[in-house]
Write an enzyme that holds these catalytic residues in place. Structure first.
Site, PDB file in Angstrom:
ATOM      1  N   LYS A  13      48.282  47.207  32.322  1.00 22.55           N
ATOM      2  CA  LYS A  13      48.841  46.169  33.159  1.00 22.55           C
ATOM      3  C   LYS A  13      49.156  45.046  32.081  1.00 22.55           C
ATOM      4  O   LYS A  13      50.166  44.422  32.367  1.00 22.55           O
ATOM      5  CB  LYS A  13      48.043  45.997  34.332  1.00 22.55           C
ATOM      6  CG  LYS A  13      47.798  47.251  35.339  1.00 22.55           C
ATOM      7  CD  LYS A  13      47.395  46.925  36.387  1.00 22.55           C
ATOM      8  CE  LYS A  13      46.094  46.250  36.272  1.00 22.55           C
ATOM      9  NZ  LYS A  13      44.868  47.159  36.077  1.00 22.55           N
ATOM     10  N   ARG A  88      43.215  43.115  44.527  1.00 22.09           N
ATOM     11  CA  ARG A  88      42.316  44.185  44.360  1.00 22.09           C
ATOM     12  C   ARG A  88      41.755  44.559  45.524  1.00 22.09           C
ATOM     13  O   ARG A  88      40.979  45.782  45.425  1.00 22.09           O
ATOM     14  CB  ARG A  88      41.371  43.553  43.147  1.00 22.09           C
ATOM     15  CG  ARG A  88      41.600  44.103  41.973  1.00 22.09           C
ATOM     16  CD  ARG A  88      40.343  43.803  41.008  1.00 22.09           C
ATOM     17  NE  ARG A  88      40.078  44.427  39.663  1.00 22.09           N
ATOM     18  CZ  ARG A  88      40.858  44.186  38.537  1.00 22.09           C
ATOM     19  NH1 ARG A  88      41.524  43.257  38.626  1.00 22.09           N
ATOM     20  NH2 ARG A  88      40.363  44.920  37.457  1.00 22.09           N
ATOM     21  N   ARG A 127      39.103  49.736  23.181  1.00 24.96           N
ATOM     22  CA  ARG A 127      39.594  48.580  23.003  1.00 24.96           C
ATOM     23  C   ARG A 127      38.432  47.787  22.365  1.00 24.96           C
ATOM     24  O   ARG A 127      37.344  47.855  22.398  1.00 24.96           O
ATOM     25  CB  ARG A 127      39.709  48.079  24.402  1.00 24.96           C
ATOM     26  CG  ARG A 127      40.363  46.625  24.342  1.00 24.96           C
ATOM     27  CD  ARG A 127      40.983  46.131  25.756  1.00 24.96           C
ATOM     28  NE  ARG A 127      40.201  46.101  27.013  1.00 24.96           N
ATOM     29  CZ  ARG A 127      40.403  46.067  28.022  1.00 24.96           C
ATOM     30  NH1 ARG A 127      41.346  45.689  28.550  1.00 24.96           N
ATOM     31  NH2 ARG A 127      39.557  46.057  29.148  1.00 24.96           N
ATOM     32  N   ARG A 160      34.443  44.246  24.681  1.00 28.79           N
ATOM     33  CA  ARG A 160      34.278  43.652  25.745  1.00 28.79           C
ATOM     34  C   ARG A 160      32.959  44.179  26.526  1.00 28.79           C
ATOM     35  O   ARG A 160      32.926  45.443  26.725  1.00 28.79           O
ATOM     36  CB  ARG A 160      35.143  43.637  26.862  1.00 28.79           C
ATOM     37  CG  ARG A 160      36.228  42.421  27.023  1.00 28.79           C
ATOM     38  CD  ARG A 160      37.512  42.361  27.589  1.00 28.79           C
ATOM     39  NE  ARG A 160      37.143  42.841  28.876  1.00 28.79           N
ATOM     40  CZ  ARG A 160      38.402  43.342  30.087  1.00 28.79           C
ATOM     41  NH1 ARG A 160      39.412  42.818  29.379  1.00 28.79           N
ATOM     42  NH2 ARG A 160      38.071  43.696  31.042  1.00 28.79           N
ATOM     43  N   ARG A 171      33.657  50.460  36.868  1.00 31.10           N
ATOM     44  CA  ARG A 171      35.140  49.817  37.304  1.00 31.10           C
ATOM     45  C   ARG A 171      36.075  50.663  37.946  1.00 31.10           C
ATOM     46  O   ARG A 171      36.761  50.461  38.911  1.00 31.10           O
ATOM     47  CB  ARG A 171      35.620  49.255  36.038  1.00 31.10           C
ATOM     48  CG  ARG A 171      34.903  47.639  35.743  1.00 31.10           C
ATOM     49  CD  ARG A 171      35.146  47.678  34.121  1.00 31.10           C
ATOM     50  NE  ARG A 171      36.570  47.150  33.811  1.00 31.10           N
ATOM     51  CZ  ARG A 171      36.945  47.311  32.737  1.00 31.10           C
ATOM     52  NH1 ARG A 171      36.230  47.753  31.640  1.00 31.10           N
ATOM     53  NH2 ARG A 171      38.304  46.952  32.386  1.00 31.10           N
TER      54      ARG A 171
HETATM   55  P1  ADP Z   1      40.562  45.487  34.337  1.00 28.39           P
HETATM   56  O1  ADP Z   1      41.705  45.484  34.893  1.00 28.39           O
HETATM   57  O2  ADP Z   1      40.729  46.276  33.011  1.00 28.39           O
HETATM   58  O3  ADP Z   1      39.154  45.863  35.081  1.00 28.39           O
HETATM   59  P2  ADP Z   1      40.375  42.827  34.234  1.00 28.39           P
HETATM   60  O4  ADP Z   1      40.290  41.902  32.813  1.00 28.39           O
HETATM   61  O5  ADP Z   1      41.719  42.546  34.861  1.00 28.39           O
HETATM   62  O6  ADP Z   1      40.025  44.137  33.653  1.00 28.39           O
HETATM   63  O7  ADP Z   1      39.277  42.421  35.076  1.00 28.39           O
HETATM   64  C1  ADP Z   1      37.878  42.334  34.598  1.00 28.39           C
HETATM   65  C2  ADP Z   1      36.741  42.078  35.750  1.00 28.39           C
HETATM   66  O8  ADP Z   1      37.158  40.931  36.465  1.00 28.39           O
HETATM   67  C3  ADP Z   1      36.906  43.030  36.903  1.00 28.39           C
HETATM   68  O9  ADP Z   1      36.057  44.242  36.569  1.00 28.39           O
HETATM   69  C4  ADP Z   1      36.201  42.361  38.202  1.00 28.39           C
HETATM   70  O10 ADP Z   1      34.901  42.085  37.918  1.00 28.39           O
HETATM   71  C5  ADP Z   1      36.856  40.701  37.702  1.00 28.39           C
HETATM   72  N1  ADP Z   1      38.320  40.563  38.645  1.00 28.39           N
HETATM   73  C6  ADP Z   1      39.456  40.556  37.942  1.00 28.39           C
HETATM   74  N2  ADP Z   1      40.257  40.286  38.848  1.00 28.39           N
HETATM   75  C7  ADP Z   1      39.692  40.528  40.252  1.00 28.39           C
HETATM   76  C8  ADP Z   1      39.991  40.316  41.535  1.00 28.39           C
HETATM   77  N3  ADP Z   1      41.258  40.189  41.747  1.00 28.39           N
HETATM   78  N4  ADP Z   1      39.056  40.314  42.413  1.00 28.39           N
HETATM   79  C9  ADP Z   1      37.798  40.578  42.225  1.00 28.39           C
HETATM   80  N5  ADP Z   1      37.238  40.625  40.935  1.00 28.39           N
HETATM   81  C10 ADP Z   1      38.207  40.593  39.889  1.00 28.39           C
END
Ligand code: ADP
Ligand code: ZN
Length: 224
Positions: A13, A88, A127, A160, A171
Site C-alpha cells: 500500500k 483498520r 524489508r 523495522r 500483525r
Molecule cells: P503495516 O500496514 O505494514 O502493518 P504500518 O506502518 O501501516 O504497517 O503500521 C505499523 C503499525 O502501526 C501497526 O502494526 C499498528 O500497530 C500501528 N497502526 C498503523 N495504523 C493504525 C491504525 N489505523 N489503527 C491502529 N493502529 C495502527
C-alpha cells in the site's frame, strides 16, 4: 478525490501510495508513518504507542482517529487524500465517515489489495529501511546499490522492529481479526475495488491508473 487503501501488512500500500501521489498530487496520509513519528518524538504517548506497534497490536482507535482527522482538516488535504493504513477497524471506518461528512467531503473509492500471506511475509521479512530518510528497500526485490546502505544517505539500513518474524505473524493475525471485515463494510457501500497485491509494483500501478480513469476519478490525460 478521497481514497482508502485496504489490505494486509506487506500488500504494498505504501509503495502504491507513493506512486499515486507522484502521479496525481494527492496528500498521502500513512498512519504507520505518523505513529512512528510520534514514537520518535518520545514522551508518554510516544512510549505507549511504541509498545503496541512493536508487538504488532493496533494502537487504540481514539489516538489514531484524532491524529488522522487533525491531519485531514489541514488546508493541504482539501484536494483529496490517500489514506494508507487507516481505517483498520470498524470503529475507525465509522469515525472516518463522520469526519468526512462534517467537512462536506466523501469517500470516493477504496482499493483493496488482495495479497497472499506468502507474498506478504516475504516482503515484510526482507524489508530494510533507512532511518534517516525513511526509504524502503527489499534485500532481493529492491536492493540498495551497496549492500545494506541507503543509496541517498550513505547510512546503514535497519530492519523495522515490527518486521521481526513473530511480530509479522501477529500483525497478519490482527489484520485477519480486525481489519478484514472492512472489505464487507466497503463492499456494501459500493466503494470496493479489488486489485492484485501480489504483482509487481509498476504493473499494479498501471492497473490502478486505468481503474481510476475509467471511474472518472482522475482526468484522462491523453498527452502521455
Ligand atoms: P503495516 O500496514 O505494514 O502493518 P504500518 O506502518 O501501516 O504497517 O503500521 C505499523 C503499525 O502501526 C501497526 O502494526 C499498528 O500497530 C500501528 N497502526 C498503523 N495504523 C493504525 C491504525 N489505523 N489503527 C491502529 N493502529 C495502527
Ligand atoms: Zn536514506
Amino acid at each position: 478525490m478521497n481514497m482508502v487503501l485496504l489490505g494486509p501488512p506487506g500488500a504494498g500500500k505504501g509503495t502504491q501510495a507513493d506512486m499515486l501521489i507522484k502521479a496525481y498530487g494527492l496528500l498521502h496520509i500513512s498512519t504507520g508513518a505518523m505513529l512512528r513519528e510520534a514514537v520518535k518524538e518520545g514522551g508518554e504517548l510516544g512510549a505507549e504507542i511504541e509498545t503496541y506497534m512493536n508487538s504488532g497490536e493496533l494502537v487504540p482507535d481514539d489516538i489514531v482517529t484524532k491524529a488522522v482527522t487533525e491531519r485531514m482538516n489541514k488546508p493541504d488535504a482539501a484536494d483529496g487524500v490517500i489514506l494508507d493504513g487507516y481505517p483498520r477497524t470498524r470503529i475507525q471506518a465509522e469515525s472516518l465517515d463522520k469526519a468526512l461528512r462534517e467537512e462536506n467531503k466523501s469517500l470516493d473509492t477504496v482499493l483493496y489489495f488482495k495479497t497472499s500471506e506468502e507474498v506478504a511475509v516475504y516482503r515484510l521479512s526482507g524489508r530494510r529501511v533507512c532511518e534517516k530518510c525513511g526509504k524502503n528497500y527489499h534485500v532481493v526485490n529492491i536492493p540498495p546499490r551497496v549492500e545494506n546502505i541507503c543509496d541517498k544517505c550513505n547510512v546503514k539500513l535497519i530492519q523495522r522492529e515490527d518486521d521481526s518474524p513473530e511480530t509479522v505473524k501477529n500483525r497478519l493475525a490482527v489484520y485477519g481479526k480486525r481489519t478484514k471485515d472492512l472489505i464487507v463494510y466497503y463492499n456494501e457501500k459500493g466503494l470496493l475495488n479489488e486489485v492484485d497485491g501480489d504483482v509487481q509494483a509498476k504493473k499494479l500501478f498501471d492497473e490502478i491508473d486505468i481503474l481510476l480513469k475509467k471511474k472518472g476519478l482522475i482526468e484522462n490525460d491523453d498527452s502521455n
